[in-house]
Write an enzyme that holds these catalytic residues in place. Sequence first.
Site, short mmCIF file in Angstrom:
data_model
loop_
_atom_site.label_atom_id
_atom_site.label_comp_id
_atom_site.label_asym_id
_atom_site.label_seq_id
_atom_site.Cartn_x
_atom_site.Cartn_y
_atom_site.Cartn_z
N ARG A 70 0.84 -1.20 0.00
CA ARG A 70 0.00 0.00 0.00
C ARG A 70 0.87 1.25 0.00
NH1 ARG A 70 1.05 2.18 4.73
NH2 ARG A 70 1.28 0.91 6.61
N GLN A 73 3.45 5.33 5.02
CA GLN A 73 4.58 4.88 5.83
C GLN A 73 4.12 3.78 6.80
OE1 GLN A 73 7.90 5.95 5.78
NE2 GLN A 73 7.55 7.22 3.96
N VAL A 74 4.65 3.80 8.00
CA VAL A 74 4.37 2.74 8.97
C VAL A 74 3.16 3.08 9.83
CG1 VAL A 74 5.96 3.68 10.72
CG2 VAL A 74 5.41 1.22 10.72
N TYR A 76 0.28 1.06 12.94
CA TYR A 76 0.04 -0.08 13.83
C TYR A 76 -1.39 -0.54 13.69
CZ TYR A 76 -1.00 -2.59 18.17
OH TYR A 76 -1.42 -3.53 19.06
N GLY A 150 -7.13 0.17 2.51
CA GLY A 150 -8.23 1.04 2.90
C GLY A 150 -7.92 1.91 4.10
N ALA A 152 -8.00 2.54 8.68
CA ALA A 152 -7.96 1.98 10.03
C ALA A 152 -8.41 3.07 10.99
CB ALA A 152 -6.55 1.51 10.37
N CYS A 168 2.77 6.98 10.63
CA CYS A 168 2.61 7.53 9.27
C CYS A 168 3.80 8.39 8.86
CB CYS A 168 1.30 8.31 9.16
SG CYS A 168 -0.15 7.36 9.64
#
EC number: 2.3.1.181
Length: 214
Positions: A70, A73-74, A76, A150, A152, A168
């Site tokens: 996707r 960035q990162v 959780y 999508g 979260a 992010c």
Amino acid sequence: MELGLICRDLGVVEYSETWERMKDFTQTRSKDDADEIWLLEHPPLFTQGQAGKVEHLLAPGDIPVIQVDRGGQVTYHGPGQLVAYVLVDLKRLGIGVRDLVNALENSIVGTLALNAIDAYAKADAPGVYVNEQKIASLGLRVRRGCSFHGLALNVDMDLTPFNRINPCGYQGLQMVDMKRLSTDVLFSNVKVQLACLLAEQLGYTNPAIQKGWK
């Protein structure tokens, strides 16, 4: 021709299984297949987007890190976070990626409003925010003119794992969830509210909500 929208209530599902199913669905779907939204939770893990930088993973520790396809960035994922994977044929709907992002953000803002939470999107930082704290993240991929991955939405969860990353890619970004802002929040209600608003934003009415993959 109105093909309708299927919303799948999947409960708690391992990330890797869901990701493989998303890719397979997108790769094999035909122009006659209905669009789908998958509503679920994941066990604890960090996901790192295609352009993710390793320096944003501060101290993942015992929580798995998965490199995925996707954007972004990162982030959780964990119990109490409502994930909605949006598998829609953009070409058939006549919309672009920016339109889809707007639809996702508007559906989240609307869901939060139904729970007496005043939220907003930012033009320069995808996602949804409350008092400069991030409450929902977005990450998408488009293949064959169709979207997957999508959003979260943090509903009622342990937020401490976000301290192990720059969420992010933003150093010092504070995360928040709905329960900390509105004590009457129920995960089951939020799931239905978000599904209905997502459907509305995408131009569908009365989405069918089904349990499980099939």
